[in-house]
Design a protein around this motif. Structure first.
Motif, PDB file in Angstrom:
ATOM      1  N   ILE A  62     -52.688  92.373 -79.130  1.00 52.35           N
ATOM      2  CA  ILE A  62     -52.750  93.605 -78.325  1.00 52.35           C
ATOM      3  C   ILE A  62     -51.547  94.497 -78.608  1.00 52.35           C
ATOM      4  N   LEU A  63     -50.353  93.892 -78.685  1.00 49.68           N
ATOM      5  CA  LEU A  63     -49.148  94.673 -78.955  1.00 49.68           C
ATOM      6  C   LEU A  63     -49.203  95.316 -80.330  1.00 49.68           C
ATOM      7  N   ARG A  64     -49.666  94.547 -81.304  1.00 52.36           N
ATOM      8  CA  ARG A  64     -49.772  95.109 -82.649  1.00 52.36           C
ATOM      9  C   ARG A  64     -50.783  96.248 -82.695  1.00 52.36           C
ATOM     10  N   TYR A  65     -51.864  96.076 -81.974  1.00 51.68           N
ATOM     11  CA  TYR A  65     -52.885  97.124 -81.914  1.00 51.68           C
ATOM     12  C   TYR A  65     -52.315  98.380 -81.258  1.00 51.68           C
ATOM     13  N   ALA A  66     -51.565  98.172 -80.176  1.00 52.01           N
ATOM     14  CA  ALA A  66     -50.968  99.310 -79.463  1.00 52.01           C
ATOM     15  C   ALA A  66     -49.992 100.055 -80.360  1.00 52.01           C
ATOM     16  N   MET A  67     -49.174  99.280 -81.097  1.00 52.82           N
ATOM     17  CA  MET A  67     -48.224  99.906 -82.018  1.00 52.82           C
ATOM     18  C   MET A  67     -48.948 100.676 -83.110  1.00 52.82           C
ATOM     19  N   ALA A  68     -50.020 100.094 -83.616  1.00 48.91           N
ATOM     20  CA  ALA A  68     -50.800 100.768 -84.661  1.00 48.91           C
ATOM     21  C   ALA A  68     -51.401 102.062 -84.146  1.00 48.91           C
ATOM     22  N   GLN A  69     -51.943 101.998 -82.915  1.00 50.72           N
ATOM     23  CA  GLN A  69     -52.518 103.202 -82.324  1.00 50.72           C
ATOM     24  C   GLN A  69     -51.453 104.265 -82.122  1.00 50.72           C
ATOM     25  N   ASN A  70     -50.273 103.835 -81.691  1.00 55.73           N
ATOM     26  CA  ASN A  70     -49.164 104.767 -81.484  1.00 55.73           C
ATOM     27  C   ASN A  70     -48.796 105.448 -82.790  1.00 55.73           C
ATOM     28  N   GLU A  71     -48.743 104.667 -83.869  1.00 57.82           N
ATOM     29  CA  GLU A  71     -48.366 105.227 -85.150  1.00 57.82           C
ATOM     30  C   GLU A  71     -49.459 106.125 -85.717  1.00 57.82           C
ATOM     31  N   ILE A  72     -50.711 105.813 -85.466  1.00 57.22           N
ATOM     32  CA  ILE A  72     -51.811 106.648 -85.939  1.00 57.22           C
ATOM     33  C   ILE A  72     -51.696 108.052 -85.370  1.00 57.22           C
ATOM     34  N   ASN A  73     -51.176 108.175 -84.156  1.00 58.22           N
ATOM     35  CA  ASN A  73     -51.091 109.465 -83.488  1.00 58.22           C
ATOM     36  C   ASN A  73     -49.872 110.278 -83.886  1.00 58.22           C
ATOM     37  N   ILE A  74     -49.063 109.773 -84.800  1.00 57.25           N
ATOM     38  CA  ILE A  74     -47.893 110.515 -85.262  1.00 57.25           C
ATOM     39  C   ILE A  74     -48.330 111.498 -86.347  1.00 57.25           C
ATOM     40  N   PRO A  75     -48.127 112.807 -86.137  1.00 56.57           N
ATOM     41  CA  PRO A  75     -48.501 113.766 -87.188  1.00 56.57           C
ATOM     42  C   PRO A  75     -47.693 113.527 -88.458  1.00 56.57           C
ATOM     43  N   THR A  76     -48.336 113.618 -89.586  1.00 55.48           N
ATOM     44  CA  THR A  76     -47.664 113.419 -90.872  1.00 55.48           C
ATOM     45  C   THR A  76     -47.893 114.631 -91.774  1.00 55.48           C
ATOM     46  N   PRO A  77     -46.969 114.869 -92.692  1.00 53.01           N
ATOM     47  CA  PRO A  77     -47.107 116.042 -93.558  1.00 53.01           C
ATOM     48  C   PRO A  77     -48.094 115.829 -94.687  1.00 53.01           C
ATOM     49  N   THR A  78     -48.673 116.924 -95.157  1.00 47.62           N
ATOM     50  CA  THR A  78     -49.391 116.898 -96.429  1.00 47.62           C
ATOM     51  C   THR A  78     -48.360 116.750 -97.549  1.00 47.62           C
ATOM     52  N   GLN A  79     -48.826 116.500 -98.740  1.00 49.99           N
ATOM     53  CA  GLN A  79     -47.898 116.404 -99.868  1.00 49.99           C
ATOM     54  C   GLN A  79     -47.171 117.722-100.076  1.00 49.99           C
ATOM     55  N   ALA A  80     -47.870 118.850 -99.885  1.00 51.38           N
ATOM     56  CA  ALA A  80     -47.225 120.156-100.046  1.00 51.38           C
ATOM     57  C   ALA A  80     -46.120 120.353 -99.010  1.00 51.38           C
ATOM     58  N   GLN A  81     -46.371 119.958 -97.765  1.00 50.82           N
ATOM     59  CA  GLN A  81     -45.347 120.072 -96.730  1.00 50.82           C
ATOM     60  C   GLN A  81     -44.176 119.138 -97.018  1.00 50.82           C
ATOM     61  N   LEU A  82     -44.471 117.963 -97.523  1.00 52.11           N
ATOM     62  CA  LEU A  82     -43.412 117.016 -97.881  1.00 52.11           C
ATOM     63  C   LEU A  82     -42.557 117.588 -99.015  1.00 52.11           C
ATOM     64  N   ASP A  83     -43.201 118.151-100.026  1.00 54.75           N
ATOM     65  CA  ASP A  83     -42.474 118.775-101.132  1.00 54.75           C
ATOM     66  C   ASP A  83     -41.627 119.941-100.627  1.00 54.75           C
ATOM     67  N   TRP A  84     -42.185 120.686 -99.675  1.00 52.74           N
ATOM     68  CA  TRP A  84     -41.472 121.836 -99.111  1.00 52.74           C
ATOM     69  C   TRP A  84     -40.177 121.394 -98.432  1.00 52.74           C
ATOM     70  N   GLN A  85     -40.252 120.364 -97.596  1.00 50.05           N
ATOM     71  CA  GLN A  85     -39.042 119.926 -96.908  1.00 50.05           C
ATOM     72  C   GLN A  85     -38.070 119.235 -97.862  1.00 50.05           C
ATOM     73  N   ASN A  86     -38.593 118.524 -98.834  1.00 49.28           N
ATOM     74  CA  ASN A  86     -37.707 117.897 -99.822  1.00 49.28           C
ATOM     75  C   ASN A  86     -36.978 118.939-100.674  1.00 49.28           C
ATOM     76  N   ALA A  87     -37.581 120.108-100.836  1.00 52.03           N
ATOM     77  CA  ALA A  87     -36.930 121.170-101.613  1.00 52.03           C
ATOM     78  C   ALA A  87     -35.636 121.619-100.946  1.00 52.03           C
TER      79      ALA A  87
END
Length: 470
Positions: A15-40
């Motif tokens: 249950i704890l692992r599932y909860a952690m996974a669900q929590n992480e799924i809801n974290i917004p992540t960048p597209t590759q273009a956005q990642l490249d933009w911030q890395n620039a």
């Protein structure tokens, strides 16, 4: 009994692992273009247009409504985009953007649909293509090219705030013609020059739902791997709320709704653009801020275009470094406006200051005393010997989202552990500058996070202070 307890514990773990996974799924992540933009981290935008050659101070309000009397004033006799881009490279810029069109409506390339372009000039017998030159220079120096397209204002076509003035049939026909021309210009720029890191629409771009051109679908067809900025349909990044080249701390890379300052105007404009500046740690959309400013923005100046005898407005090096700390070091990408002159060159004082900026960033941050990375809520960085430190740099692995919400930095002094900073946002990069303290270890304690923290870089420095350039 023991077997039952084991099953219960196993169920709790699942249950704890599932909860952690669900929590992480809801974290917004960048597209590759956005990642490249911030890395620039550092981006140059070169502003060039007809009025660079008119001998008059740039007047934005007037230029938006006043056509240039003679477009053949455009005559850069020594144009050298290699020189522009090399100067940006020397400063450490990873992306460079060119204004293909701006408020006059004049296009700096060979357009088949816009007669008000380089094809109309005596210069280079009407065969010049500065966009092509610029993109070629970017690729020569290993910088990702971008294009800035201004369609909101066009003094030649009489377009003001996206729209042809009037409500009669003639105005409606002209609006339809202008929208179609804009769409075809975007098609030309997005399809003729290879991959682009960003297509930036000056002041936005009305979509068809607001009576404007349908540019997003064209961008998505020809530049699916780039940054789109922006219209009411989409914004991959957001304006940082000022043209100071800085944002306050914290500035989160997430936002509560998808289209930046194109939508929800009452919320966005509130408290002097507070939401744009700070973002929202609980936002469901990854949309990092940019910090923009012209290099010639010092001492009362704010020069996006070149004018003669304005070198006094070039920011001193120490001001630029302060800008760097409060933009890149606050989780945003710094966009700096550069101003080629009427000869077609970036002025030498500007070139020199950019070189100084690149050298100073390297001097301060290329050699950490110690560095580490890791996962979890506590990281300890041990130095080889007790040393003076005055800078700490933190970076999250934002490919997995911004997870840290609260943290404490502590240094182990001869009197024990001492708090150096208590913060919230880390994101792509957080830089903390402070008075020298002698330590043999530094600890990062993350007291609150969303999912397991992913620290990409934790490094400490002792930066020797030097006098600033004037």
């Amino acid at each position: 009994m023991r077997k039952g307890l084991q099953l219960t514990l196993l169920l709790i773990i699942v249950i704890l692992r599932y909860a952690m996974a669900q929590n992480e799924i809801n974290i917004p992540t960048p597209t590759q273009a956005q990642l490249d933009w911030q890395n620039a981290e550092l981006v140059a935008v070169f502003h060039y247009d007809l009025h660079v050659f008119d001998g008059k101070p740039y007047n934005q309000a007037k230029n938006r409504i006043t056509p240039i009397p003679d477009y053949n004033i455009f005559n850069p006799t020594n144009l050298d985009t290699d020189q522009w881009v090399k100067a940006a490279k020397d400063a450490g810029f990873k992306i460079a953007i060119l204004t293909a069109t701006h408020e006059t409506g004049f296009a700096l390339y060979q357009s088949k649909v816009n007669p008000y372009s380089l094809k109309a000039l005596d210069w280079r017998d009407g065969k010049g293509d500065i966009v092509a030159d610029f993109v070629k220079s970017c690729r020569k120096y290993g910088i990702a090219p971008g294009i800035y397209i201004g369609i909101r204002w066009n003094s030649f076509y009489g377009v003001h705030d996206f729209m042809v003035q009037g409500d009669n049939e003639f105005a409606k026909n002209r609006q339809a013609h202008y929208n179609k021309m804009c769409e075809e210009m975007v098609r030309e720029l997005c399809s003729n020059y290879g991959d682009l890191a960003i297509v930036w629409f000056d002041g936005g771009a009305h979509g068809p739902e607001k009576g404007g051109a349908d540019v997003l679908s064209i961008f998505e067809k020809y530049q699916p791997n780039g940054i789109f900025y922006h219209n009411t349909q989409r914004a991959d990044i957001r304006w940082g709320g000022s043209e100071s080249g800085t944002v306050p701390y914290p500035s989160w890379g997430t936002f509560p709704f998808p289209y930046s300052h194109s939508t929800n105007q009452q919320v966005v404009l509130k408290n002097n653009f507070q939401l744009l500046k700070e973002g929202d740690p609980n936002g469901n959309y990854f949309m990092p801020a940019m910090s923009d400013a012209p290099l010639r923005g010092y001492n009362g100046g704010h020069e996006w275009f070149w004018e003669p005898d304005n070198e006094k407005y070039i920011f001193p090096l120490e001001h630029l470094m302060n800008m760097y700390y409060n933009s890149v070091g606050h989780n945003t990408t710094l966009i700096m406006g550069l101003t080629p002159d009427a000869e077609g060159l970036l002025p030498q004082p500007d070139v020199q200051r950019l070189k100084e900026l690149g050298d100073e960033i390297k001097r301060r941050f290329s050699t950490p005393l110690a560095e580490t990375s890791g996962k979890g809520k506590k990281l300890t960085l041990k130095l080889k010997e007790r040393s003076q430190i005055n800078h700490i740099v933190l970076q999250e692995d934002i490919a997995k989202g911004e997870r840290v919400r609260e943290f404490v930095l502590e240094g182990k002094t001869k009197n024990g552990w001492q708090t150096l900073f208590e913060g919230s946002s880390i994101g792509h990069k957080f830089i903390h500058k402070f008075d020298e303290v002698e330590v043999d270890a530094v600890k990062l304690r993350i007291s609150e996070s969303k999912g397991e923290p992913q620290i990409k870089n934790f490094s400490v420095y002792n930066v020797e202070q030097k006098s600033s350039s004037k």
